[in-house]
Design a protein around this motif. Sequence first.
Motif, mmCIF file in Angstrom:
data_model
loop_
_atom_site.group_PDB
_atom_site.id
_atom_site.type_symbol
_atom_site.label_atom_id
_atom_site.label_comp_id
_atom_site.label_asym_id
_atom_site.label_seq_id
_atom_site.Cartn_x
_atom_site.Cartn_y
_atom_site.Cartn_z
ATOM 1 N N PHE A 225 -5.582 -3.535 9.026
ATOM 2 C CA PHE A 225 -5.832 -2.491 8.047
ATOM 3 C C PHE A 225 -6.273 -1.187 8.711
ATOM 4 O O PHE A 225 -5.924 -0.101 8.249
ATOM 5 C CB PHE A 225 -6.880 -2.931 7.021
ATOM 6 C CG PHE A 225 -6.996 -1.971 5.878
ATOM 7 C CD1 PHE A 225 -5.985 -1.892 4.928
ATOM 8 C CD2 PHE A 225 -8.074 -1.106 5.779
ATOM 9 C CE1 PHE A 225 -6.053 -0.973 3.884
ATOM 10 C CE2 PHE A 225 -8.152 -0.189 4.743
ATOM 11 C CZ PHE A 225 -7.142 -0.122 3.792
ATOM 12 N N GLU A 226 -7.035 -1.301 9.776
ATOM 13 C CA GLU A 226 -7.416 -0.086 10.503
ATOM 14 C C GLU A 226 -6.176 0.639 11.045
ATOM 15 O O GLU A 226 -6.103 1.874 11.033
ATOM 16 C CB GLU A 226 -8.374 -0.439 11.646
ATOM 17 C CG GLU A 226 -9.758 -0.858 11.153
ATOM 18 C CD GLU A 226 -10.677 -1.277 12.294
ATOM 19 O OE1 GLU A 226 -10.253 -1.158 13.455
ATOM 20 O OE2 GLU A 226 -11.801 -1.713 12.005
ATOM 21 N N LYS A 227 -5.194 -0.142 11.510
ATOM 22 C CA LYS A 227 -3.936 0.448 11.978
ATOM 23 C C LYS A 227 -3.244 1.194 10.833
ATOM 24 O O LYS A 227 -2.703 2.294 11.017
ATOM 25 C CB LYS A 227 -3.008 -0.637 12.515
ATOM 26 C CG LYS A 227 -3.373 -1.181 13.870
ATOM 27 C CD LYS A 227 -2.849 -0.272 14.979
ATOM 28 C CE LYS A 227 -3.017 -0.926 16.336
ATOM 29 N NZ LYS A 227 -2.574 -0.025 17.434
ATOM 30 N N ILE A 228 -3.235 0.584 9.657
ATOM 31 C CA ILE A 228 -2.597 1.190 8.497
ATOM 32 C C ILE A 228 -3.214 2.551 8.191
ATOM 33 O O ILE A 228 -2.510 3.554 8.011
ATOM 34 C CB ILE A 228 -2.718 0.257 7.273
ATOM 35 C CG1 ILE A 228 -1.759 -0.931 7.424
ATOM 36 C CG2 ILE A 228 -2.430 1.012 5.976
ATOM 37 C CD1 ILE A 228 -1.888 -1.975 6.335
ATOM 38 N N VAL A 229 -4.540 2.594 8.152
ATOM 39 C CA VAL A 229 -5.227 3.849 7.828
ATOM 40 C C VAL A 229 -4.977 4.898 8.912
ATOM 41 O O VAL A 229 -4.763 6.079 8.618
ATOM 42 C CB VAL A 229 -6.737 3.607 7.627
ATOM 43 C CG1 VAL A 229 -7.462 4.932 7.385
ATOM 44 C CG2 VAL A 229 -6.969 2.669 6.454
ATOM 45 N N SER B 111 3.473 10.890 1.411
ATOM 46 C CA SER B 111 3.299 9.500 0.995
ATOM 47 C C SER B 111 3.862 8.558 2.055
ATOM 48 O O SER B 111 4.996 8.736 2.505
ATOM 49 C CB SER B 111 3.996 9.245 -0.344
ATOM 50 O OG SER B 111 3.347 9.941 -1.383
ATOM 51 N N VAL B 112 3.050 7.577 2.430
ATOM 52 C CA VAL B 112 3.450 6.594 3.440
ATOM 53 C C VAL B 112 3.238 5.202 2.851
ATOM 54 O O VAL B 112 2.150 4.892 2.365
ATOM 55 C CB VAL B 112 2.636 6.742 4.742
ATOM 56 C CG1 VAL B 112 3.192 5.814 5.820
ATOM 57 C CG2 VAL B 112 2.639 8.179 5.228
ATOM 58 N N ALA B 113 4.277 4.377 2.880
ATOM 59 C CA ALA B 113 4.220 3.036 2.298
ATOM 60 C C ALA B 113 4.049 1.980 3.386
ATOM 61 O O ALA B 113 4.531 2.147 4.510
ATOM 62 C CB ALA B 113 5.485 2.757 1.486
ATOM 63 N N PHE C 234 0.838 -1.199 0.000
ATOM 64 C CA PHE C 234 0.000 0.000 0.000
ATOM 65 C C PHE C 234 0.872 1.248 0.000
ATOM 66 O O PHE C 234 1.953 1.254 0.592
ATOM 67 C CB PHE C 234 -0.900 0.060 1.245
ATOM 68 C CG PHE C 234 -1.962 -0.995 1.301
ATOM 69 C CD1 PHE C 234 -3.215 -0.767 0.746
ATOM 70 C CD2 PHE C 234 -1.719 -2.210 1.928
ATOM 71 C CE1 PHE C 234 -4.204 -1.742 0.802
ATOM 72 C CE2 PHE C 234 -2.696 -3.192 1.984
ATOM 73 C CZ PHE C 234 -3.949 -2.954 1.421
ATOM 74 N N ILE C 235 0.380 2.280 -0.668
ATOM 75 C CA ILE C 235 0.932 3.622 -0.531
ATOM 76 C C ILE C 235 -0.236 4.561 -0.296
ATOM 77 O O ILE C 235 -1.170 4.613 -1.093
ATOM 78 C CB ILE C 235 1.720 4.080 -1.778
ATOM 79 C CG1 ILE C 235 2.948 3.192 -2.003
ATOM 80 C CG2 ILE C 235 2.146 5.536 -1.623
ATOM 81 C CD1 ILE C 235 3.741 3.561 -3.248
ATOM 82 N N PHE C 236 -0.178 5.275 0.821
ATOM 83 C CA PHE C 236 -1.213 6.267 1.140
ATOM 84 C C PHE C 236 -0.633 7.658 0.933
ATOM 85 O O PHE C 236 0.532 7.902 1.254
ATOM 86 C CB PHE C 236 -1.668 6.135 2.595
ATOM 87 C CG PHE C 236 -2.667 5.044 2.833
ATOM 88 C CD1 PHE C 236 -4.009 5.339 3.007
ATOM 89 C CD2 PHE C 236 -2.266 3.717 2.882
ATOM 90 C CE1 PHE C 236 -4.940 4.336 3.243
ATOM 91 C CE2 PHE C 236 -3.181 2.702 3.110
ATOM 92 C CZ PHE C 236 -4.523 3.010 3.290
ATOM 93 N N ASN C 237 -1.456 8.537 0.393
ATOM 94 C CA ASN C 237 -1.084 9.940 0.304
ATOM 95 C C ASN C 237 -2.102 10.749 1.080
ATOM 96 O O ASN C 237 -3.263 10.833 0.694
ATOM 97 C CB ASN C 237 -1.019 10.414 -1.143
ATOM 98 C CG ASN C 237 -0.416 11.804 -1.263
ATOM 99 O OD1 ASN C 237 -1.017 12.789 -0.866
ATOM 100 N ND2 ASN C 237 0.794 11.871 -1.805
#
Length: 244
Positions: free
Chosen positions: A172-176, A100-102, A92-95
């Motif tokens: 996944f909640e942790k990731i977000v 940007s966080v991978a 995943f890559i979030f912006n």
Amino acid sequence: MGDLVNKQNFGSLFIAMIRNFLFYAKMANFRANCRDPTGRNPPNVSSSGSGGVCMMRNTWRDEQHPSFINFISSFLNANSFCLNFVPIAPDFIFNCGGLSVAFVFVTNWDCNNYLPTYSRVQKLKEQFANLYIVVTLPTREQNDSFVRSYFKLGMKLGRPTFVPVQDLEMGFEKIVKIAHARGVCKRQDRKRSVQGMDVFLRVITSIPGIDNHDANSLNQAIGSIEAIAKASKDYILKKHRPFG
């Protein structure tokens, strides 16, 4: 002789005001850090509606159960994230907020074959400055295996950060939440930077003979507030001559 006295008075006044400003700026920063010094209490993503872009690796998606992908899609939609499936190196890559966080999301820890995971992490660590590894460890055996392997392979704490979780949804909640918290911090840093420059200009231009152009020149020539506060009077006067 008069010019020399004026220059000396100017230098003394200038340094005194800068050091005074620095003291109060540090106190304000100290109070802000005391509220939440480690950032361990990020805002509730579900209630804040963070928003942003989430890119998911195609091959990672294909390895997961469709029901979990549906959960991810629904969770992202509820938090105003746009989901794209793309061929990227991390999972995943979030912006968020321009940052940007991978992420690597290990959903099935293999106690007998964990070396490929660490090898992949080492490669990604060189490519992404903001990288987190989320590992699902639902059993005691998997948890013990992960802990042993982590120290056996000489991993350094926080380089990158590993986040063990008990189930997929929690992972996944942790990731977000991590992506959202990093984005919020990035926006706050930009805001503080702009505000800090505004305060800097107000303080410097309050000194007789200094205008906005002079203040910007000092900032570029000498550097930060700390650098200006530590600079000698002669050095400041050399960089900026308000009296000709």
